[in-house]
Design a protein around this motif. Structure first.
Motif, PDB file in Angstrom:
ATOM      1  N   ASN A 184     -11.721  -1.067  13.327  1.00 30.05           N
ATOM      2  CA  ASN A 184     -10.813   0.059  13.552  1.00 30.05           C
ATOM      3  C   ASN A 184      -9.366  -0.412  13.621  1.00 30.05           C
ATOM      4  N   ASP A 185      -9.120  -1.480  14.373  1.00 30.88           N
ATOM      5  CA  ASP A 185      -7.766  -2.037  14.468  1.00 30.88           C
ATOM      6  C   ASP A 185      -7.255  -2.483  13.101  1.00 30.88           C
ATOM      7  N   THR A 186      -8.124  -3.161  12.358  1.00 29.53           N
ATOM      8  CA  THR A 186      -7.719  -3.679  11.048  1.00 29.53           C
ATOM      9  C   THR A 186      -7.417  -2.555  10.072  1.00 29.53           C
ATOM     10  N   VAL A 187      -8.255  -1.516  10.070  1.00 33.49           N
ATOM     11  CA  VAL A 187      -8.050  -0.394   9.152  1.00 33.49           C
ATOM     12  C   VAL A 187      -6.760   0.342   9.477  1.00 33.49           C
ATOM     13  N   ILE A 188      -6.418   0.480  10.754  1.00 33.05           N
ATOM     14  CA  ILE A 188      -5.153   1.129  11.133  1.00 33.05           C
ATOM     15  C   ILE A 188      -3.969   0.385  10.517  1.00 33.05           C
ATOM     16  N   VAL A 189      -3.987  -0.946  10.631  1.00 31.87           N
ATOM     17  CA  VAL A 189      -2.905  -1.748  10.053  1.00 31.87           C
ATOM     18  C   VAL A 189      -2.908  -1.629   8.535  1.00 31.87           C
ATOM     19  N   PHE A 190      -4.086  -1.734   7.931  1.00 32.29           N
ATOM     20  CA  PHE A 190      -4.180  -1.680   6.467  1.00 32.29           C
ATOM     21  C   PHE A 190      -3.777  -0.315   5.913  1.00 32.29           C
ATOM     22  N   ASP A 191      -4.087   0.752   6.638  1.00 29.57           N
ATOM     23  CA  ASP A 191      -3.645   2.085   6.200  1.00 29.57           C
ATOM     24  C   ASP A 191      -2.120   2.162   6.140  1.00 29.57           C
ATOM     25  N   ARG A 192      -1.466   1.594   7.169  1.00 27.36           N
ATOM     26  CA  ARG A 192      -0.001   1.599   7.168  1.00 27.36           C
ATOM     27  C   ARG A 192       0.537   0.693   6.065  1.00 27.36           C
ATOM     28  N   VAL A 193      -0.141  -0.416   5.798  1.00 24.65           N
ATOM     29  CA  VAL A 193       0.262  -1.285   4.689  1.00 24.65           C
ATOM     30  C   VAL A 193       0.195  -0.516   3.381  1.00 24.65           C
ATOM     31  N   ARG A 194      -0.872   0.235   3.177  1.00 23.19           N
ATOM     32  CA  ARG A 194      -1.024   0.994   1.936  1.00 23.19           C
ATOM     33  C   ARG A 194       0.080   2.039   1.790  1.00 23.19           C
ATOM     34  N   GLU A 195       0.412   2.708   2.889  1.00 22.88           N
ATOM     35  CA  GLU A 195       1.503   3.686   2.846  1.00 22.88           C
ATOM     36  C   GLU A 195       2.825   3.019   2.493  1.00 22.88           C
ATOM     37  N   ASN A 196       3.086   1.882   3.118  1.00 25.76           N
ATOM     38  CA  ASN A 196       4.356   1.196   2.884  1.00 25.76           C
ATOM     39  C   ASN A 196       4.425   0.558   1.497  1.00 25.76           C
ATOM     40  N   LYS A 199       5.892   3.186  -0.381  1.00 31.38           N
ATOM     41  CA  LYS A 199       7.237   3.544   0.080  1.00 31.38           C
ATOM     42  C   LYS A 199       8.253   2.470  -0.280  1.00 31.38           C
ATOM     43  N   TYR A 200       7.874   1.201  -0.104  1.00 30.71           N
ATOM     44  CA  TYR A 200       8.793   0.089  -0.365  1.00 30.71           C
ATOM     45  C   TYR A 200       8.248  -0.717  -1.539  1.00 30.71           C
ATOM     46  N   LYS A 201       8.517  -0.272  -2.729  1.00 31.99           N
ATOM     47  CA  LYS A 201       7.934  -0.880  -3.922  1.00 31.99           C
ATOM     48  C   LYS A 201       8.515  -2.255  -4.241  1.00 31.99           C
ATOM     49  N   LYS A 202       9.720  -2.535  -3.782  1.00 31.99           N
ATOM     50  CA  LYS A 202      10.372  -3.801  -4.110  1.00 31.99           C
ATOM     51  C   LYS A 202      10.358  -4.804  -2.957  1.00 31.99           C
ATOM     52  N   MET A 203       9.921  -4.383  -1.790  1.00 34.45           N
ATOM     53  CA  MET A 203       9.944  -5.266  -0.628  1.00 34.45           C
ATOM     54  C   MET A 203       8.908  -6.377  -0.778  1.00 34.45           C
ATOM     55  N   GLU A 204       9.273  -7.586  -0.340  1.00 38.52           N
ATOM     56  CA  GLU A 204       8.326  -8.691  -0.382  1.00 38.52           C
ATOM     57  C   GLU A 204       7.133  -8.383   0.517  1.00 38.52           C
ATOM     58  N   LEU A 205       5.960  -8.882   0.107  1.00 37.25           N
ATOM     59  CA  LEU A 205       4.728  -8.552   0.823  1.00 37.25           C
ATOM     60  C   LEU A 205       4.768  -9.013   2.278  1.00 37.25           C
ATOM     61  N   LYS A 206       5.344 -10.176   2.527  1.00 38.10           N
ATOM     62  CA  LYS A 206       5.428 -10.680   3.904  1.00 38.10           C
ATOM     63  C   LYS A 206       6.241  -9.739   4.767  1.00 38.10           C
ATOM     64  N   ASP A 207       7.400  -9.300   4.276  1.00 33.27           N
ATOM     65  CA  ASP A 207       8.238  -8.370   5.037  1.00 33.27           C
ATOM     66  C   ASP A 207       7.540  -7.021   5.208  1.00 33.27           C
ATOM     67  N   LEU A 208       6.844  -6.577   4.164  1.00 34.75           N
ATOM     68  CA  LEU A 208       6.152  -5.298   4.239  1.00 34.75           C
ATOM     69  C   LEU A 208       5.032  -5.336   5.284  1.00 34.75           C
ATOM     70  N   LEU A 209       4.308  -6.450   5.350  1.00 37.35           N
ATOM     71  CA  LEU A 209       3.264  -6.590   6.362  1.00 37.35           C
ATOM     72  C   LEU A 209       3.854  -6.595   7.763  1.00 37.35           C
ATOM     73  N   ASN A 210       4.989  -7.254   7.929  1.00 34.38           N
ATOM     74  CA  ASN A 210       5.662  -7.249   9.227  1.00 34.38           C
ATOM     75  C   ASN A 210       6.061  -5.837   9.639  1.00 34.38           C
ATOM     76  N   VAL A 211       6.619  -5.080   8.706  1.00 35.79           N
ATOM     77  CA  VAL A 211       7.009  -3.698   8.986  1.00 35.79           C
ATOM     78  C   VAL A 211       5.785  -2.880   9.384  1.00 35.79           C
ATOM     79  N   SER A 212       4.686  -3.050   8.662  1.00 29.45           N
ATOM     80  CA  SER A 212       3.469  -2.274   8.919  1.00 29.45           C
ATOM     81  C   SER A 212       2.881  -2.593  10.286  1.00 29.45           C
ATOM     82  N   ILE A 213       2.837  -3.864  10.650  1.00 30.27           N
ATOM     83  CA  ILE A 213       2.296  -4.256  11.947  1.00 30.27           C
ATOM     84  C   ILE A 213       3.174  -3.755  13.074  1.00 30.27           C
ATOM     85  N   ASN A 214       4.503  -3.840  12.899  1.00 26.22           N
ATOM     86  CA  ASN A 214       5.418  -3.325  13.912  1.00 26.22           C
ATOM     87  C   ASN A 214       5.282  -1.814  14.059  1.00 26.22           C
TER      88      ASN A 214
END
Length: 323
Positions: free
Chosen positions: A213-225, A228-243
């Motif tokens: 459940n915790d992992t899917v919540i994070v991954f859902d936000r990753v998918r949304e981002n 939303k942020y098509k040019k953002m580096e994956l590392k930065d995008l993951l940080n944004v999603s986790i935050n």
């Protein structure tokens, strides 16, 4: 005025020491596997075989007195569970006493059962013994196999679910986190030699669901981002999603831990092993959702441009599949 344990907006870099955290997780998994084969689990009666004696008394049950009387017989692992049922009469007090199988015996002998009944009657002369049931080594061995199959099937089902809902990179990250959580839970039980029975298997399956459940919540936000942020580096995008999901993740884990700690302190010996497994599982499950699943996803990369056959970004061909 609302209580906020986590600020509304955070900008923490969760991947600053990702090599160290991922390496530490790998070492912890290896150590747990070594403990399992070297030290082993302290299997309860469910997995070793034994005898269950049902008692009925007119006076209130004194579990401590029962346990002290039985310790004189040196029978090894004994668990005493008081049974509550609204259909019982006021003077009906029932317990279940589980005694492990003795070395070289299929089950507890009739002489041993007679000795148990004798010492308990000294504690409470009104006590009676309505039933005695034994679990032999064959049945306990089948329970071990069934438990292993149950955990393996749960993790396998998660692999398929995440693969369909997201992308294979997400799936591997989620399953790695689940294997991490289950392995570390087994490792801590080997280290502390806490009794491992069917209740702990139930806890492991619950941990699998909670961690997922915790992992899917994070991954859902990753998918949304990712959209939303098509040019953002994956590392930065993951940080944004986790935050973005940090407040929800922390508050869910924190409030669940409050209830579990209360059960651990006040719930008694019968459920203490189960509750300990849940507490440990929630802590490592929350950790693994960020520092195992997301770190592995960052290293695997995900496809972002669907006009190409491969790429290093993120997305999912099954984005519209809901469970």
């Amino acid at each position: 005025m609302r209580l906020k344990l986590v600020p509304s907006e955070t900008n923490w870099n969760f991947f600053r020491f990702d090599t160290i955290t991922l390496g530490a997780s790998c070492l912890a998994v290896i150590a747990s596997i070594v403990l399992f084969f070297v030290v082993g689990l302290n299997f309860g009666i469910d997995f070793r075989g034994g005898t269950t004696i049902r008692t009925d008394a007119h006076s209130a049950v004194d579990v401590a007195a029962y346990r002290e009387a039985l310790q004189e017989l040196n029978l090894g692992d004994i668990s005493i569970t008081e049974v509550f049922d609204p259909t019982f009469d006021e003077d009906e007090h029932v317990t279940l006493i589980n005694v492990q199988a003795q070395d070289g015996q299929e089950s507890v002998t009739a002489e041993t059962i007679a000795a148990i009944e004798a010492v308990l009657q000294q504690v409470d002369p009104t006590i009676t013994f309505p039933s005695v049931e034994s679990v032999g080594p064959t049945v306990s061995g089948e329970l071990v196999q069934t438990a292993i199959i149950a955990v393996a099937l749960a993790i396998g089902a998660v692999l398929v679910y995440i693969w369909l809902r997201f992308e294979w990179q997400f799936s591997l990250g989620a399953v790695a986190a689940l294997v991490h959580d289950v392995t570390l839970t087994i490792g801590i039980f080997c280290l502390l030699q806490i009794r491992f029975d069917l209740a702990i298997i139930a806890a492991l399956l619950t941990i699998v669901g909670y961690s997922l459940n915790d992992t899917v919540i994070v991954f859902d936000r990753v998918r949304e981002n990712l959209r939303k942020y098509k040019k953002m580096e994956l590392k930065d995008l993951l940080n944004v999603s986790i935050n973005d999901t940090l407040s929800r993740t922390f508050m869910t884990s924190f409030t669940t831990l409050i209830a579990l700690i209360a059960l651990f302190v006040l719930g008694g010996d019968v459920i203490r092993g189960f509750v300990f497994a849940m507490i440990w599982g929630i802590i490592v499950g929350t950790y693994s959702s960020v520092f195992v699943a997301s770190s592995l996803l960052m290293r695997l990369g995900v496809k972002r441009d669907w006009t190409k056959t491969d790429g290093g970004g993120g997305g999912t061909q099954f984005a519209n599949i809901d469970a």
